[in-house]
Design a protein around this motif. Sequence first.
Motif, PDB file in Angstrom:
ATOM      1  N   LEU A  89       0.834  -1.202   0.000  1.00  0.00           N
ATOM      2  CA  LEU A  89       0.000   0.000   0.000  1.00  0.00           C
ATOM      3  C   LEU A  89       0.870   1.254   0.000  1.00  0.00           C
ATOM      4  O   LEU A  89       0.559   2.246  -0.664  1.00  0.00           O
ATOM      5  N   GLY A  90       1.975   1.209   0.720  1.00  0.00           N
ATOM      6  CA  GLY A  90       2.858   2.367   0.785  1.00  0.00           C
ATOM      7  C   GLY A  90       3.579   2.663  -0.514  1.00  0.00           C
ATOM      8  O   GLY A  90       4.077   3.773  -0.710  1.00  0.00           O
ATOM      9  N   SER A  91       3.642   1.681  -1.411  1.00  0.00           N
ATOM     10  CA  SER A  91       4.365   1.882  -2.677  1.00  0.00           C
ATOM     11  C   SER A  91       3.498   2.486  -3.765  1.00  0.00           C
ATOM     12  O   SER A  91       3.990   2.796  -4.851  1.00  0.00           O
ATOM     13  N   VAL A  92       2.198   2.660  -3.518  1.00  0.00           N
ATOM     14  CA  VAL A  92       1.284   3.171  -4.534  1.00  0.00           C
ATOM     15  C   VAL A  92       0.762   4.535  -4.099  1.00  0.00           C
ATOM     16  O   VAL A  92       0.062   4.646  -3.093  1.00  0.00           O
ATOM     17  N   GLY A  99      -1.542  11.165   3.144  1.00  0.00           N
ATOM     18  CA  GLY A  99      -2.122  10.189   2.228  1.00  0.00           C
ATOM     19  C   GLY A  99      -2.106   8.796   2.822  1.00  0.00           C
ATOM     20  O   GLY A  99      -1.324   8.490   3.734  1.00  0.00           O
ATOM     21  N   ILE A 100      -2.956   7.914   2.296  1.00  0.00           N
ATOM     22  CA  ILE A 100      -3.021   6.556   2.814  1.00  0.00           C
ATOM     23  C   ILE A 100      -1.705   5.831   2.571  1.00  0.00           C
ATOM     24  O   ILE A 100      -1.277   5.002   3.371  1.00  0.00           O
ATOM     25  N   ASP A 101      -1.011   6.166   1.472  1.00  0.00           N
ATOM     26  CA  ASP A 101       0.294   5.553   1.211  1.00  0.00           C
ATOM     27  C   ASP A 101       1.339   6.028   2.208  1.00  0.00           C
ATOM     28  O   ASP A 101       2.182   5.256   2.675  1.00  0.00           O
ATOM     29  N   ASP A 102       1.279   7.311   2.565  1.00  0.00           N
ATOM     30  CA  ASP A 102       2.197   7.850   3.566  1.00  0.00           C
ATOM     31  C   ASP A 102       1.942   7.216   4.931  1.00  0.00           C
ATOM     32  O   ASP A 102       2.880   6.847   5.651  1.00  0.00           O
ATOM     33  N   ALA A 103       0.665   7.056   5.290  1.00  0.00           N
ATOM     34  CA  ALA A 103       0.320   6.428   6.569  1.00  0.00           C
ATOM     35  C   ALA A 103       0.784   4.974   6.614  1.00  0.00           C
ATOM     36  O   ALA A 103       1.284   4.495   7.635  1.00  0.00           O
ATOM     37  N   ALA A 104       0.622   4.269   5.486  1.00  0.00           N
ATOM     38  CA  ALA A 104       1.058   2.876   5.427  1.00  0.00           C
ATOM     39  C   ALA A 104       2.572   2.764   5.596  1.00  0.00           C
ATOM     40  O   ALA A 104       3.076   1.867   6.274  1.00  0.00           O
ATOM     41  N   THR A 105       3.307   3.698   4.979  1.00  0.00           N
ATOM     42  CA  THR A 105       4.764   3.691   5.096  1.00  0.00           C
ATOM     43  C   THR A 105       5.189   3.932   6.540  1.00  0.00           C
ATOM     44  O   THR A 105       6.104   3.274   7.058  1.00  0.00           O
ATOM     45  N   THR A 132       9.796  -2.581  -2.426  1.00  0.00           N
ATOM     46  CA  THR A 132       8.655  -2.507  -3.343  1.00  0.00           C
ATOM     47  C   THR A 132       8.894  -1.385  -4.336  1.00  0.00           C
ATOM     48  O   THR A 132       9.355  -0.298  -3.962  1.00  0.00           O
ATOM     49  N   SER A 133       8.605  -1.639  -5.601  1.00  0.00           N
ATOM     50  CA  SER A 133       8.764  -0.606  -6.617  1.00  0.00           C
ATOM     51  C   SER A 133       7.625   0.394  -6.510  1.00  0.00           C
ATOM     52  O   SER A 133       6.483   0.033  -6.229  1.00  0.00           O
ATOM     53  N   HIS A 134       7.942   1.659  -6.711  1.00  0.00           N
ATOM     54  CA  HIS A 134       6.950   2.720  -6.578  1.00  0.00           C
ATOM     55  C   HIS A 134       6.055   2.774  -7.812  1.00  0.00           C
ATOM     56  O   HIS A 134       6.529   2.660  -8.944  1.00  0.00           O
ATOM     57  N   GLN A 135       4.765   2.927  -7.585  1.00  0.00           N
ATOM     58  CA  GLN A 135       3.795   3.094  -8.664  1.00  0.00           C
ATOM     59  C   GLN A 135       3.073   4.417  -8.465  1.00  0.00           C
ATOM     60  O   GLN A 135       2.425   4.633  -7.439  1.00  0.00           O
ATOM     61  N   GLU A 136       3.204   5.304  -9.431  1.00  0.00           N
ATOM     62  CA  GLU A 136       2.580   6.627  -9.315  1.00  0.00           C
ATOM     63  C   GLU A 136       1.065   6.495  -9.434  1.00  0.00           C
ATOM     64  O   GLU A 136       0.544   5.857 -10.347  1.00  0.00           O
ATOM     65  N   ALA A 137       0.365   7.108  -8.504  1.00  0.00           N
ATOM     66  CA  ALA A 137      -1.100   7.091  -8.502  1.00  0.00           C
ATOM     67  C   ALA A 137      -1.574   8.247  -7.645  1.00  0.00           C
ATOM     68  O   ALA A 137      -0.816   8.754  -6.806  1.00  0.00           O
ATOM     69  N   PRO A 138      -2.820   8.704  -7.833  1.00  0.00           N
ATOM     70  CA  PRO A 138      -3.332   9.791  -6.997  1.00  0.00           C
ATOM     71  C   PRO A 138      -3.338   9.385  -5.526  1.00  0.00           C
ATOM     72  O   PRO A 138      -3.760   8.288  -5.172  1.00  0.00           O
ATOM     73  N   SER A 139      -2.844  10.266  -4.676  1.00  0.00           N
ATOM     74  CA  SER A 139      -2.819   9.989  -3.240  1.00  0.00           C
ATOM     75  C   SER A 139      -4.164  10.366  -2.632  1.00  0.00           C
ATOM     76  O   SER A 139      -4.750  11.399  -2.978  1.00  0.00           O
ATOM     77  N   VAL A 140      -4.660   9.523  -1.731  1.00  0.00           N
ATOM     78  CA  VAL A 140      -5.947   9.759  -1.074  1.00  0.00           C
ATOM     79  C   VAL A 140      -5.699   9.938   0.417  1.00  0.00           C
ATOM     80  O   VAL A 140      -4.988   9.133   1.023  1.00  0.00           O
TER      81      VAL A 140
END
Length: 320
Positions: A89-92, A99-105, A132-140
């Motif tokens: 989750l942190g990689s997307v 963002g949810i990705d920042d919180a997961a990280t 994990t490889s980073h995947q660019e996506a809109p942060s929520v």
Amino acid sequence: MADVTARMLALLSTLQSGRSFSGDELVQRLGVSPRTLRRDVDRLRSYGYPVETQPGPGGYYRLTAGRTMPPLVLDDDEAVATLLALASLGSVGSAAEGGIDDAATRAYGKVDQFLPARLRSRAVAVRASVETSHQEAPSVPADQLGELAEAIGRQEQISFAYRTASGPETIRRVEPYRQIHHLLRWYLLAWDLDRDDWRVFRVDRIADLRHSTTYFTPRPLPADSATAYLREGLQKAKHPVRLVIDAPAEAVIDAFKYQDVETRTVDANTTEVTVALDSWHWLVLPLTFLEADFQLIAAPPDFVAGYQSFARRLRAAITS
């Protein structure tokens, strides 16, 4: 381990009711022996749960209020799965603050603090060994997903400012039903009160979320599931293409991993594929990487014309 975990969770759930239980009452409720009950209570204490015991006649077991958060009750596999889920989750996303990705990280870096001592070394090992490889996506925003979840659970009408891909920002009043994570995007399925119809909203385009004191009676979902409704809507502007590929399903799924595709295994080396496309071009690249023979079963006429034209250009380039 799974039986022990289930038993422990049942005991913890019972004690968290806040009342006192006699030993005989817990034995009957949980279907265990007195010896097993005593062992499970000791195990809860080792995890950090403050279980108070009064021995003798009139004795009881009771969960008292603790000062610190106790360790998570996870078995080995659940601990590893938790870490891997947080890493994925942190990689997307865009790593935007909140963002949810920042919180997961952030959670990924500290979850071992809440695990039993016996699992901390494995958590550290997993975290040190996984990239994990980073995947660019809109942060929520993580708090927005939480607020939407609470509104859905309370069956509470909400309003928000919504920005479409090309149109102006509008204020929407909705009955929220489901959140959906699909192809690296977060969506909200809701009944739009002003349009008197179902709508799907991109959560990253929602702003200024406001709660209300108005509640609603749930309506039947417009499809078998929210995900099915979303996929149907996304595919309205697309066209189904069906083909049979001389390759195993695992290889086909990997080649089409960025497409909304359905597969059916014909045999160990043959797979039937249905993929929704908005342009014939999107089929060419995954088929090229598969390096397998295939047969086109059904496609729109303009798609067929595009493939025929491309085949002629390829032949001309090779023979020239």
